[in-house]
Write an enzyme that holds these catalytic residues in place. Structure first.
Site, mmCIF file in Angstrom:
data_model
loop_
_atom_site.group_PDB
_atom_site.id
_atom_site.type_symbol
_atom_site.label_atom_id
_atom_site.label_comp_id
_atom_site.label_asym_id
_atom_site.label_seq_id
_atom_site.Cartn_x
_atom_site.Cartn_y
_atom_site.Cartn_z
ATOM 1 N N GLY A 65 59.332 60.439 25.013
ATOM 2 C CA GLY A 65 58.958 61.496 25.911
ATOM 3 C C GLY A 65 58.356 62.443 24.888
ATOM 4 O O GLY A 65 57.753 62.211 23.902
ATOM 5 N N SER A 94 59.668 54.794 21.288
ATOM 6 C CA SER A 94 59.083 56.197 20.762
ATOM 7 C C SER A 94 60.068 57.005 20.478
ATOM 8 O O SER A 94 61.065 56.753 19.520
ATOM 9 C CB SER A 94 58.183 56.754 21.915
ATOM 10 O OG SER A 94 57.412 57.622 21.502
ATOM 11 N N MET A 95 60.139 58.338 20.999
ATOM 12 C CA MET A 95 61.139 59.440 20.725
ATOM 13 C C MET A 95 62.738 58.767 20.921
ATOM 14 O O MET A 95 63.549 59.133 20.245
ATOM 15 C CB MET A 95 60.983 60.670 21.460
ATOM 16 C CG MET A 95 61.697 61.902 21.119
ATOM 17 S SD MET A 95 61.382 62.289 19.296
ATOM 18 C CE MET A 95 63.026 62.534 18.657
ATOM 19 N N HIS A 119 56.513 53.673 16.914
ATOM 20 C CA HIS A 119 55.053 53.895 16.714
ATOM 21 C C HIS A 119 54.623 55.257 16.099
ATOM 22 O O HIS A 119 55.599 56.184 16.179
ATOM 23 C CB HIS A 119 54.223 53.760 18.118
ATOM 24 C CG HIS A 119 54.435 54.693 19.217
ATOM 25 N ND1 HIS A 119 53.788 54.908 20.289
ATOM 26 C CD2 HIS A 119 55.460 55.694 19.161
ATOM 27 C CE1 HIS A 119 54.042 55.639 20.854
ATOM 28 N NE2 HIS A 119 55.255 56.252 20.408
ATOM 29 N N ASP A 168 51.984 49.955 16.720
ATOM 30 C CA ASP A 168 53.077 49.835 17.654
ATOM 31 C C ASP A 168 53.985 48.557 17.140
ATOM 32 O O ASP A 168 53.506 47.703 16.854
ATOM 33 C CB ASP A 168 52.914 49.835 18.936
ATOM 34 C CG ASP A 168 52.087 51.305 19.706
ATOM 35 O OD1 ASP A 168 51.955 51.958 18.783
ATOM 36 O OD2 ASP A 168 52.002 51.241 20.749
#
Length: 204
Positions: A65, A94-95, A119, A168
């Site tokens: 997010g 991700s985060m 990523h 990624d």
């Protein structure tokens, strides 16, 4: 005795909330947003104030997010006295993967069938040259934060980490351990009655 009414939109604590608090467990489930980050941070600070010598376990199942919201969580983990153990429940992308990797060294784990994805930061800017230049610097700073956090956590150099996130990368729990994003995979205690031999799926 209720001293003040509950704030609008805030549900009263559930039985699971009370159990988690007693066990010093904080959950980051769903997207990383300002609201979810604020809840996680408040819970960690509260548990730290109650006993700064006992570890807090942050269980994560999130597609990632907002980077700024996630950075708030990471900074809180770094600045409270209580160590924060991280656990990928099922999916950390991700985060969320950055937060997972930022846990207490030696105490970052993943469930056996968990998936971790990392990523590069995606984003862009529109507007005048000065606006674009300013926003590009902000994005570059956020990108460096992501790379630096994961590099320090996984014992990689900045160039090595930059290479890992382009493009990624999707990791199983065991692969995430090999690259240093987690320290251990939660061991399986109840195996299936007829386990299959190791094999690799053939692309169709």
């Amino acid at each position: 005795l209720r001293l003040a009414p509950l704030l609008p939109g805030i549900a009263p604590p559930t039985e699971q909330d009370k159990i988690d608090e007693n066990n010093r467990v904080v959950r980051l489930y769903g997207e990383v947003t300002d609201d979810s980050a604020t809840k996680v941070i408040e819970q960690m600070i509260n548990l730290n104030q109650k006993d700064p010598t006992k570890a807090i376990t942050l269980r994560i199942n999130s597609p990632g997010g907002e980077v700024v919201a996630g950075r708030r969580i990471v900074d809180t983990m770094k600045t409270i006295d209580a160590p924060v153990y991280t656990l990928c429940d099922a999916f950390c992308a991700s985060m969320a993967a950055v937060i997972l990797s930022a846990g207490e060294p030696g105490h970052r784990s993943a469930m056996p069938d968990a998936t971790v994805m990392i990523h590069q930061l995606s984003g862009g800017a529109d507007g005048s040259y000065n606006q674009i230049k300013s926003e590009d610097k902000f994005i570059d700073d956020l990108e460096f934060f992501l790379v630096k956090t994961m590099a320090e956590a996984s014992n990689h150099t900045i160039p090595q980490m930059e290479a890992l996130i382009h493009p990624d990368k999707w990791y199983t729990a065991d692969e995430a351990k090999k690259v240093g994003l987690v320290d251990e995979v939660v061991p399986v205690k109840h195996k299936p009655p007829h386990p299959l031999p190791n094999y690799t799926l053939t692309p169709q």
